[in-house]
Design a protein around this motif. Sequence first.
Motif, PDB file in Angstrom:
ATOM      1  N   LEU A 187      21.584  32.309 -69.436  1.00  0.00           N
ATOM      2  CA  LEU A 187      20.495  33.011 -69.513  1.00  0.00           C
ATOM      3  C   LEU A 187      20.979  34.960 -69.636  1.00  0.00           C
ATOM      4  N   GLY A 188      22.302  34.485 -68.703  1.00  0.00           N
ATOM      5  CA  GLY A 188      23.034  35.557 -68.337  1.00  0.00           C
ATOM      6  C   GLY A 188      22.948  36.979 -69.108  1.00  0.00           C
ATOM      7  N   GLY A 189      22.974  36.094 -70.949  1.00  0.00           N
ATOM      8  CA  GLY A 189      23.338  37.262 -71.638  1.00  0.00           C
ATOM      9  C   GLY A 189      24.748  37.969 -71.764  1.00  0.00           C
ATOM     10  N   PRO A 190      24.912  39.327 -71.897  1.00  0.00           N
ATOM     11  CA  PRO A 190      26.504  40.140 -71.794  1.00  0.00           C
ATOM     12  C   PRO A 190      26.502  40.089 -70.801  1.00  0.00           C
ATOM     13  N   ALA A 191      26.144  39.717 -69.628  1.00  0.00           N
ATOM     14  CA  ALA A 191      26.439  40.190 -68.243  1.00  0.00           C
ATOM     15  C   ALA A 191      27.028  39.338 -67.416  1.00  0.00           C
ATOM     16  N   TRP A 192      27.035  38.011 -68.466  1.00  0.00           N
ATOM     17  CA  TRP A 192      27.724  37.056 -68.053  1.00  0.00           C
ATOM     18  C   TRP A 192      27.788  36.795 -66.781  1.00  0.00           C
ATOM     19  N   ARG A 193      26.085  36.577 -66.230  1.00  0.00           N
ATOM     20  CA  ARG A 193      26.068  36.085 -64.807  1.00  0.00           C
ATOM     21  C   ARG A 193      25.577  34.904 -65.000  1.00  0.00           C
ATOM     22  N   GLY A 194      25.615  33.957 -63.822  1.00  0.00           N
ATOM     23  CA  GLY A 194      24.770  32.645 -63.400  1.00  0.00           C
ATOM     24  C   GLY A 194      25.740  31.281 -63.142  1.00  0.00           C
ATOM     25  N   TYR A 195      25.353  30.495 -63.692  1.00  0.00           N
ATOM     26  CA  TYR A 195      25.745  29.227 -63.592  1.00  0.00           C
ATOM     27  C   TYR A 195      26.131  28.297 -64.174  1.00  0.00           C
ATOM     28  N   PHE A 196      27.450  27.457 -63.916  1.00  0.00           N
ATOM     29  CA  PHE A 196      28.060  26.944 -65.026  1.00  0.00           C
ATOM     30  C   PHE A 196      28.271  25.449 -64.679  1.00  0.00           C
ATOM     31  N   LYS A 234      35.298  21.838 -61.249  1.00  0.00           N
ATOM     32  CA  LYS A 234      34.405  23.139 -60.942  1.00  0.00           C
ATOM     33  C   LYS A 234      33.212  23.230 -61.443  1.00  0.00           C
ATOM     34  N   GLU A 235      32.866  23.859 -60.533  1.00  0.00           N
ATOM     35  CA  GLU A 235      31.352  24.087 -61.366  1.00  0.00           C
ATOM     36  C   GLU A 235      30.947  25.842 -60.604  1.00  0.00           C
ATOM     37  N   GLY A 236      30.304  26.307 -61.392  1.00  0.00           N
ATOM     38  CA  GLY A 236      30.200  27.825 -60.219  1.00  0.00           C
ATOM     39  C   GLY A 236      29.207  28.724 -60.176  1.00  0.00           C
ATOM     40  N   LEU A 237      28.579  29.348 -59.935  1.00  0.00           N
ATOM     41  CA  LEU A 237      28.059  30.924 -60.135  1.00  0.00           C
ATOM     42  C   LEU A 237      28.792  31.970 -59.906  1.00  0.00           C
ATOM     43  N   TYR A 238      28.548  32.644 -61.048  1.00  0.00           N
ATOM     44  CA  TYR A 238      29.677  34.040 -61.735  1.00  0.00           C
ATOM     45  C   TYR A 238      28.435  35.287 -61.221  1.00  0.00           C
ATOM     46  N   PHE A 239      28.308  35.976 -60.407  1.00  0.00           N
ATOM     47  CA  PHE A 239      27.680  37.371 -59.829  1.00  0.00           C
ATOM     48  C   PHE A 239      28.449  38.531 -60.215  1.00  0.00           C
ATOM     49  N   GLY A 240      28.299  39.730 -60.236  1.00  0.00           N
ATOM     50  CA  GLY A 240      28.536  40.992 -60.486  1.00  0.00           C
ATOM     51  C   GLY A 240      27.598  42.194 -59.991  1.00  0.00           C
ATOM     52  N   ALA A 241      28.411  43.086 -59.911  1.00  0.00           N
ATOM     53  CA  ALA A 241      27.146  44.434 -59.253  1.00  0.00           C
ATOM     54  C   ALA A 241      25.951  44.808 -59.928  1.00  0.00           C
ATOM     55  N   GLU A 242      25.002  44.602 -58.787  1.00  0.00           N
ATOM     56  CA  GLU A 242      23.599  44.530 -59.704  1.00  0.00           C
ATOM     57  C   GLU A 242      23.104  45.610 -59.948  1.00  0.00           C
ATOM     58  N   LEU A 243      23.209  46.110 -61.223  1.00  0.00           N
ATOM     59  CA  LEU A 243      23.041  47.300 -61.846  1.00  0.00           C
ATOM     60  C   LEU A 243      20.973  46.517 -63.171  1.00  0.00           C
ATOM     61  N   PRO A 281      29.205  43.880 -71.820  1.00  0.00           N
ATOM     62  CA  PRO A 281      29.905  42.652 -71.047  1.00  0.00           C
ATOM     63  C   PRO A 281      29.919  43.166 -69.642  1.00  0.00           C
ATOM     64  N   LEU A 282      29.761  42.174 -69.100  1.00  0.00           N
ATOM     65  CA  LEU A 282      29.908  41.978 -67.567  1.00  0.00           C
ATOM     66  C   LEU A 282      29.689  43.025 -66.720  1.00  0.00           C
ATOM     67  N   HIS A 283      28.471  43.747 -67.416  1.00  0.00           N
ATOM     68  CA  HIS A 283      27.864  44.885 -66.918  1.00  0.00           C
ATOM     69  C   HIS A 283      25.754  44.553 -66.490  1.00  0.00           C
ATOM     70  N   GLY A 284      25.216  44.058 -65.975  1.00  0.00           N
ATOM     71  CA  GLY A 284      23.609  43.926 -65.564  1.00  0.00           C
ATOM     72  C   GLY A 284      23.098  43.729 -64.237  1.00  0.00           C
ATOM     73  N   SER A 285      22.534  42.562 -64.258  1.00  0.00           N
ATOM     74  CA  SER A 285      21.329  42.408 -63.037  1.00  0.00           C
ATOM     75  C   SER A 285      21.790  41.125 -63.130  1.00  0.00           C
ATOM     76  N   ASN A 286      21.842  39.873 -61.490  1.00  0.00           N
ATOM     77  CA  ASN A 286      22.066  39.414 -61.399  1.00  0.00           C
ATOM     78  C   ASN A 286      21.703  37.997 -61.829  1.00  0.00           C
ATOM     79  N   LEU A 287      21.687  36.656 -62.113  1.00  0.00           N
ATOM     80  CA  LEU A 287      20.964  36.080 -61.737  1.00  0.00           C
ATOM     81  C   LEU A 287      20.436  34.649 -60.284  1.00  0.00           C
ATOM     82  N   PHE A 288      19.975  35.157 -59.513  1.00  0.00           N
ATOM     83  CA  PHE A 288      20.009  34.450 -58.565  1.00  0.00           C
ATOM     84  C   PHE A 288      18.868  33.537 -58.897  1.00  0.00           C
TER      85      PHE A 288
END
Length: 352
Positions: free
Chosen positions: A85-94, A108-117, A129-136
Amino acid sequence: MNAVPVAAEFDRVPIIDVRALVEPSASLASRRAVAEQLGAACRESGFFYVVGHGIDAGLQARLEESSRRFFALPLEEKMAVRMALGGPAWRGYFPVGGELTSGRPDRKEGLYFGAELPPTHPLVRTGTPLHGSNLFPREPAGLRDEVLAYMAALTGLGHALMSGIALSLGLDADYFAARYTADPLVLFRIFNYPPGPELAEDGQPVWGVGEHTDYGVLTILKQDDAGGLQVKSRAGGQVRWVEAPPVPDSFVCNIGDMLDRMTRGLYRSTPHRVRNRAGRDRLSLPFFFDPSWTAEVRPIDSPALEGAASDDRSERWDGQSVHAFRGTYGDYLLGKVGKVFPELRAEVLSSK
């Protein structure tokens, strides 16, 4: 061309008090003394603990508690913020098995975050890629504020540590900030490693994460008290895996491929891996402080690097030389992360 400098054999990861780098009133002499220790660690093991870092202990504790609460949720609730659901930002849960190292699924399972843009940011508008808003996630309610505060605090620590690493190379303290990290690409992960059998059905070892190096400049890791992190030491052709156990009120730091490239292999991005043998969940929070997406990473011109080699294929875990790479850091990162999440990479490429 000179032979590849093999890191000295080491049997422990050093602990460095970096108070002088994070306190503005510290003298230049005290900062240089810390820098000397950082340089030795980067040459010998590529790993070091930092204490005296100034990161609020209360914030760390709240973030750890919220992270455990999130991973304890039912899978369907965690999948509400899945990475697809995070698209090219590659954020969220796996979920467990959703990330690959060397083509094998990690336990392992994980949550991916980055700068909130915001959507109006130029790099977001172009689908970088890897730029955008986070999935909280909705629960725990405090996780969003804790993650953003933690990333801001560790960004400051990253700048401070890189100033010390610059001094260790005989460079101005702002060398990296002026050229690569004025607007760093910051990525933050929260991983949970569940316990399980050590061998897969095919008889191969099961790793929380398999042998790998990190991609960028600097990783700052908070680990819980479960242990399991191992760092590769090599001397005389013999490989030894050194434990990096939890140290109270510390972060484990390691340098990545791009600093290896900048220093012509003098500072090595050391392979490491994780196996959870604690019999319970293991929590790990790595923060990646990296060059900007568009930065073209070049070797540093410094007397400290005279004689350093640039062919590391025989020493690298993947047989790929970081010194042969040409392009921007974004190009390098996209190629690497795409191997970890091949389906997401295919989706990103198909959308361009």
